[in-house]
Each structure stands twice: as structure tokens, then as C-alpha cells.
Design a protein around this motif. Structure first.
Motif, PDB file in Angstrom:
ATOM      1  N   ALA A  68     -40.829  62.944   0.971  1.00 33.19           N
ATOM      2  CA  ALA A  68     -40.547  62.204   2.298  1.00 33.19           C
ATOM      3  C   ALA A  68     -41.414  61.128   2.400  1.00 33.19           C
ATOM      4  N   GLY A  69     -42.770  61.628   2.113  1.00 31.04           N
ATOM      5  CA  GLY A  69     -43.922  60.570   2.023  1.00 31.04           C
ATOM      6  C   GLY A  69     -43.943  59.364   1.232  1.00 31.04           C
ATOM      7  N   THR A  70     -42.922  59.826  -0.045  1.00 34.01           N
ATOM      8  CA  THR A  70     -42.960  58.511  -1.025  1.00 34.01           C
ATOM      9  C   THR A  70     -42.099  57.463  -0.602  1.00 34.01           C
ATOM     10  N   THR A  71     -40.818  58.022   0.584  1.00 30.25           N
ATOM     11  CA  THR A  71     -39.828  56.965   0.787  1.00 30.25           C
ATOM     12  C   THR A  71     -40.435  56.353   2.015  1.00 30.25           C
ATOM     13  N   MET A  72     -41.796  56.284   2.521  1.00 31.54           N
ATOM     14  CA  MET A  72     -41.971  55.695   3.610  1.00 31.54           C
ATOM     15  C   MET A  72     -42.334  54.362   3.361  1.00 31.54           C
ATOM     16  N   ASP A  73     -42.555  54.008   2.258  1.00 33.01           N
ATOM     17  CA  ASP A  73     -42.786  52.705   1.783  1.00 33.01           C
ATOM     18  C   ASP A  73     -41.514  52.098   1.527  1.00 33.01           C
ATOM     19  N   LEU A  74     -40.714  52.705   1.406  1.00 35.57           N
ATOM     20  CA  LEU A  74     -39.108  52.034   1.451  1.00 35.57           C
ATOM     21  C   LEU A  74     -38.228  51.975   2.590  1.00 35.57           C
ATOM     22  N   GLU A  75     -39.016  52.260   3.749  1.00 37.41           N
ATOM     23  CA  GLU A  75     -38.291  52.174   4.942  1.00 37.41           C
ATOM     24  C   GLU A  75     -37.864  50.560   5.584  1.00 37.41           C
ATOM     25  N   ALA A  76     -38.802  49.777   5.247  1.00 36.81           N
ATOM     26  CA  ALA A  76     -38.648  48.355   5.747  1.00 36.81           C
ATOM     27  C   ALA A  76     -37.338  47.982   5.124  1.00 36.81           C
ATOM     28  N   ALA A  77     -36.434  47.220   6.155  1.00 37.32           N
ATOM     29  CA  ALA A  77     -35.321  46.689   5.812  1.00 37.32           C
ATOM     30  C   ALA A  77     -35.519  45.501   4.687  1.00 37.32           C
ATOM     31  N   GLU A  78     -36.631  44.867   5.035  1.00 42.43           N
ATOM     32  CA  GLU A  78     -36.811  43.743   4.462  1.00 42.43           C
ATOM     33  C   GLU A  78     -37.728  43.641   3.321  1.00 42.43           C
ATOM     34  N   SER A  79     -37.730  43.534   2.199  1.00 41.07           N
ATOM     35  CA  SER A  79     -38.641  43.898   1.023  1.00 41.07           C
ATOM     36  C   SER A  79     -39.781  43.001   1.217  1.00 41.07           C
ATOM     37  N   ASP A  80     -39.348  41.620   1.892  1.00 37.39           N
ATOM     38  CA  ASP A  80     -40.430  40.609   1.932  1.00 37.39           C
ATOM     39  C   ASP A  80     -41.350  40.787   3.073  1.00 37.39           C
ATOM     40  N   LYS A  81     -41.269  41.904   4.127  1.00 34.44           N
ATOM     41  CA  LYS A  81     -41.924  41.992   5.062  1.00 34.44           C
ATOM     42  C   LYS A  81     -42.780  42.834   4.615  1.00 34.44           C
ATOM     43  N   PRO A  82     -44.145  42.788   4.938  1.00 34.27           N
ATOM     44  CA  PRO A  82     -45.358  43.578   4.680  1.00 34.27           C
ATOM     45  C   PRO A  82     -45.135  45.188   5.266  1.00 34.27           C
ATOM     46  N   ASP A  83     -45.566  46.027   4.749  1.00 33.49           N
ATOM     47  CA  ASP A  83     -45.804  47.377   5.011  1.00 33.49           C
ATOM     48  C   ASP A  83     -46.916  47.640   5.931  1.00 33.49           C
ATOM     49  N   THR A  84     -46.999  47.857   7.026  1.00 31.63           N
ATOM     50  CA  THR A  84     -47.853  48.239   7.992  1.00 31.63           C
ATOM     51  C   THR A  84     -47.835  49.394   8.870  1.00 31.63           C
ATOM     52  N   TYR A  85     -49.007  49.782   9.458  1.00 33.63           N
ATOM     53  CA  TYR A  85     -49.135  51.083  10.362  1.00 33.63           C
ATOM     54  C   TYR A  85     -49.699  50.533  11.819  1.00 33.63           C
ATOM     55  N   ASP A  86     -49.156  50.597  12.808  1.00 37.82           N
ATOM     56  CA  ASP A  86     -49.853  50.045  13.866  1.00 37.82           C
ATOM     57  C   ASP A  86     -51.073  50.839  14.303  1.00 37.82           C
ATOM     58  N   THR A  87     -50.915  51.997  14.459  1.00 44.61           N
ATOM     59  CA  THR A  87     -52.048  52.917  14.731  1.00 44.61           C
ATOM     60  C   THR A  87     -52.558  53.736  13.785  1.00 44.61           C
ATOM     61  N   PHE A  88     -53.675  54.380  13.886  1.00 44.65           N
ATOM     62  CA  PHE A  88     -54.278  55.420  13.131  1.00 44.65           C
ATOM     63  C   PHE A  88     -53.316  56.583  13.045  1.00 44.65           C
ATOM     64  N   ALA A  89     -52.940  57.005  14.415  1.00 40.26           N
ATOM     65  CA  ALA A  89     -51.948  58.047  14.519  1.00 40.26           C
ATOM     66  C   ALA A  89     -50.733  57.646  13.485  1.00 40.26           C
ATOM     67  N   ASP A  90     -50.120  56.552  13.235  1.00 40.01           N
ATOM     68  CA  ASP A  90     -48.996  56.427  12.246  1.00 40.01           C
ATOM     69  C   ASP A  90     -49.642  56.318  11.051  1.00 40.01           C
ATOM     70  N   LEU A  91     -50.883  55.966  10.395  1.00 41.42           N
ATOM     71  CA  LEU A  91     -51.384  56.097   9.230  1.00 41.42           C
ATOM     72  C   LEU A  91     -51.482  57.588   8.991  1.00 41.42           C
ATOM     73  N   TYR A  92     -52.089  58.392   9.851  1.00 38.14           N
ATOM     74  CA  TYR A  92     -52.091  59.749   9.871  1.00 38.14           C
ATOM     75  C   TYR A  92     -50.877  60.441   9.290  1.00 38.14           C
ATOM     76  N   ARG A  93     -49.899  60.333   9.698  1.00 43.39           N
ATOM     77  CA  ARG A  93     -48.623  60.614   9.654  1.00 43.39           C
ATOM     78  C   ARG A  93     -48.263  60.558   8.015  1.00 43.39           C
ATOM     79  N   LEU A 106     -54.550  49.446   6.403  1.00 43.02           N
ATOM     80  CA  LEU A 106     -55.453  49.639   7.480  1.00 43.02           C
ATOM     81  C   LEU A 106     -54.437  49.527   8.750  1.00 43.02           C
ATOM     82  N   PRO A 107     -54.685  50.260   9.597  1.00 44.12           N
ATOM     83  CA  PRO A 107     -54.196  50.088  11.035  1.00 44.12           C
ATOM     84  C   PRO A 107     -54.154  48.976  11.404  1.00 44.12           C
ATOM     85  N   LEU A 108     -52.947  48.183  12.287  1.00 38.51           N
ATOM     86  CA  LEU A 108     -53.050  47.051  12.799  1.00 38.51           C
ATOM     87  C   LEU A 108     -54.007  46.939  14.204  1.00 38.51           C
ATOM     88  N   GLU A 109     -54.348  48.024  14.895  1.00 37.53           N
ATOM     89  CA  GLU A 109     -55.026  48.101  15.760  1.00 37.53           C
ATOM     90  C   GLU A 109     -56.628  48.152  15.393  1.00 37.53           C
TER      91      GLU A 109
END
Length: 318
Positions: A123-148, A203-206
Motif C-alpha cells: 500500500a505504501g508503494t501505491t501512494m505515489d500513484l494516487e494522484a489522478a494527474e501524472s503532471d501534478k507534483p506529489d506532495t504532503y500537506d503536513t508532517f502527519a501526512d508524511l509520517y503516514r 518535504l511537507p508543505l507546512e
């Protein structure tokens, strides 16, 4: 390690490779691909080494399917789902031609590794594939999101590894989780430039906002590292350093014969963090790594520790 008496076939004529052969293939994959992990594998007794190489080979395949950028994201997800379904059939006892599945199935049985942990790993390896648009950067809003994310791709590996290493104190599980966070934050620091080239910002957006750095600046940066970038990366390094304290607390809680292997792994990753710090956090102009000679030196100390453990008395083995 026992050898399978026969190579079973299912109704479709699929022949499962032998157990010894399957473990040998997994060891070869780990030796070829595991840049830091393999040094710690060598410091393990053979049954545990076989098991951890099998888990690494399983993890490597999931990562390779997820990261194959020659394919669109939806195709990568399809192939990953198909591979996972094949694993689910194999783990239930179906004959399989995949030697990694054969080895992982045996390792899970020997060391009581819950299949749910392996599913979380995928499941962790699929998180980078979740964005619907491949040209949209993969990001994490908070450290809590990155921790997951770090939990799924690194802490779960730690939770699998301690079952192979052996432990009895339940505190080891939280400490293994946090050790995985330390490792993954170190990887994230090292790979900032490479990840940005792949349209990924871990790096978290916050945190970026705190240091007044935009995603676009990281994705299309030029020139020398800025004061703001250095301060941001230093903060992430301090955060990683706090999690390395858990690794030190974990060491005495696992079986004695496995401690040298964990010590080697922690020492290599911690050395990598220290080298990033020594470089002034400039991960943009170079890819920082631990030289092979230093890894070998750490491994030699680990092997000496393993020899010392054996001299102390009978060792538990599985």
C-alpha cells in the motif's frame, strides 16, 4: 533450512521452484539491489538472512512496479494490483512460478510475519500513484501526512524485520516504527533533488511555508543552496535525529544474535545523516552517500560483534 521434497504443480501446470533455489534468487536480488540493507543482512545467521532477503526482494518488486516511469500511472497500478492478486493466491498455498513468493511464504510461516504487514508495505508503494494527474507534483500537506507515508514504506519494513530478528518485549514494535521513520527521513533528505526531478516533493508543505519556499522553487531550482533551504533541511535532519534515539532503545530488545545486524543498519543510515549535515545540507549539487569502505568497516565491526555473541553461549535460532 529444509528443502522442499517436490516441486508442486497446480491445475494449470504451474510449477513452484524449490525453496533453496527461491531463497538463493532472493539473496542475489538483495546483494545486487540493496545498497545499505545488504551490509546488515550479512551480519545475520543464515535462516534469518534468508528470510530478510526474501522480504527485501518482495519489497523491491513492489517498488519497481510502482516506479516504472516508462508506463502511465494507471498501467502501473493495474500491474501492481495484478501482482498483488498473484501473491494473495500464492500465500494461500497455490502453486506459483514466482521464487520470491515461494521464499516469502516460507519466511512468513517461519517467523510469524502477519500477511497484513506485507499488504501495508505494498500500500505504501501505491501512494505515489494516487494522484489522478501524472503532471501534478506529489506532495504532503503536513508532517502527519508524511509520517503516514513513511510508516507504510519504512516503518512496516521495520515491523517485519523485528519479527525476523526476534523480540519479546512489546515496546520493540513502536521503537521499530520510529526507527523506520528515522531511515525514511534520511532517505528523503538525501533524495530531495532526485525526487524533484521526478515531480515529487516529500518535504511537507507546512514546513515549506514556514521557511518561505514554494513547491515550484524546489521543482525548478537553480544555483547554490539558499539560506532558507539549508534551514529547512536542517530542521528535517533534527527531526530525523530525534527518531534515531528509538533505534538505540530498540537494539537491546531484539534477540542477541540479531543485534549486530540491526547495529550495522542503524550505523550506516545514521552515518549518512551525519554526512548530509557535514555537507551543509547541500543535497542539490551532489548525491551524498556513505563510501563503500566505510560501510565495510561498519560491517566488520558488526561481524565481530556477531562472533562475540556466539562465544557467549548457545544462540536461539529458528
Amino acid at each position: 533450512m529444509t528443502t522442499e521434497p517436490a516441486t508442486p504443480q497446480d491445475a494449470r501446470g504451474v510449477t513452484s521452484p524449490g525453496l533453496d533455489e527461491s531463497y538463493a534468487i532472493c539473496r542475489a536480488i538483495a546483494k545486487r539491489e540493496a545498497k545499505n540493507f545488504y551490509y546488515s543482512f550479512v551480519a545475520l545467521p543464515p535462516p534469518r538472512r534468508n528470510a530478510i532477503c526474501a522480504i527485501y526482494a518482495f519489497m523491491r518488486k513492489a517498488d519497481d512496479l510502482s516506479d516504472d516511469e516508462s508506463l502511465p500511472r494507471d498501467e502501473r497500478r493495474r500491474q501492481l494490483d495484478e501482482w498483488l492478486a498473484s501473491w494473495h493466491r500464492a500465500r494461500e498455498g497455490a502453486a506459483t512460478g514466482d521464487p520470491v513468493f515461494v521464499a516469502v511464504r516460507d519466511a512468513a510461516a517461519r517467523f510469524q510475519i502477519p500477511f497484513s504487514l506485507l499488504d501495508e508495505l505494498v500500500a505504501g508503494t501505491t501512494m505515489d500513484l494516487e494522484a489522478a494527474e501524472s503532471d501534478k507534483p506529489d506532495t504532503y500537506d503536513t508532517f502527519a501526512d508524511l509520517y503516514r507515508y513513511c510508516y507504510l514504506v519504512a516503518s512496516v519494513v521495520g515491523l517485519v524485520c523485528i519479527r525476523i530478528f526476534g523480540y519479546s518485549d512489546p515496546r520493540a514494535e513502536k521503537l521499530a516504527e520510529e526507527t523506520g521513520i528515522a531511515f525514511q527521513l534520511t532517505n528523503i533528505l538525501r533524495d530531495v533533488r532526485e525526487d524533484s526531478e521526478r515531480n515529487r516533493v516529500y518535504l511537507p508543505l507546512e514546513d515549506l511555508a514556514t521557511y518561505r519556499i514554494s513547491v515550484d522553487e524546489l521543482l525548478d531550482r537553480k544555483g547554490a543552496i539558499t539560506h532558507e533551504e539549508r534551514a529547512l533541511l536542517e530542521m528535517i535532519a533534527i527531526r530525523a535525529e530525534s527518531y534515531y534515539q528509538s533505534a538505540q532503545q530498540l537494539l537491546p530488545l531484539i534477540d542477541a544474535e540479531s543485534r549486530p545486524a540491526l547495529w550495522v543498519l542503524v550505523s550506516i543510515y545514521h552515518r549518512l545523516l551525519k554526512r548530509i549535515e557535514k555537507a551543509g545540507y547541500d543535497v542539490f549539487s551532489q548525491r551524498i552517500s556513505v563510501p563503500t569502505i566505510q560501510k565495510l568497516g561498519i560491517l566488520l565491526v558488526g561481524l565481530a560483534r556477531m562472533g562475540g555473541m556466539r562465544l557467549l553461549g548457545p544462540l536461539s535460532s529458528k
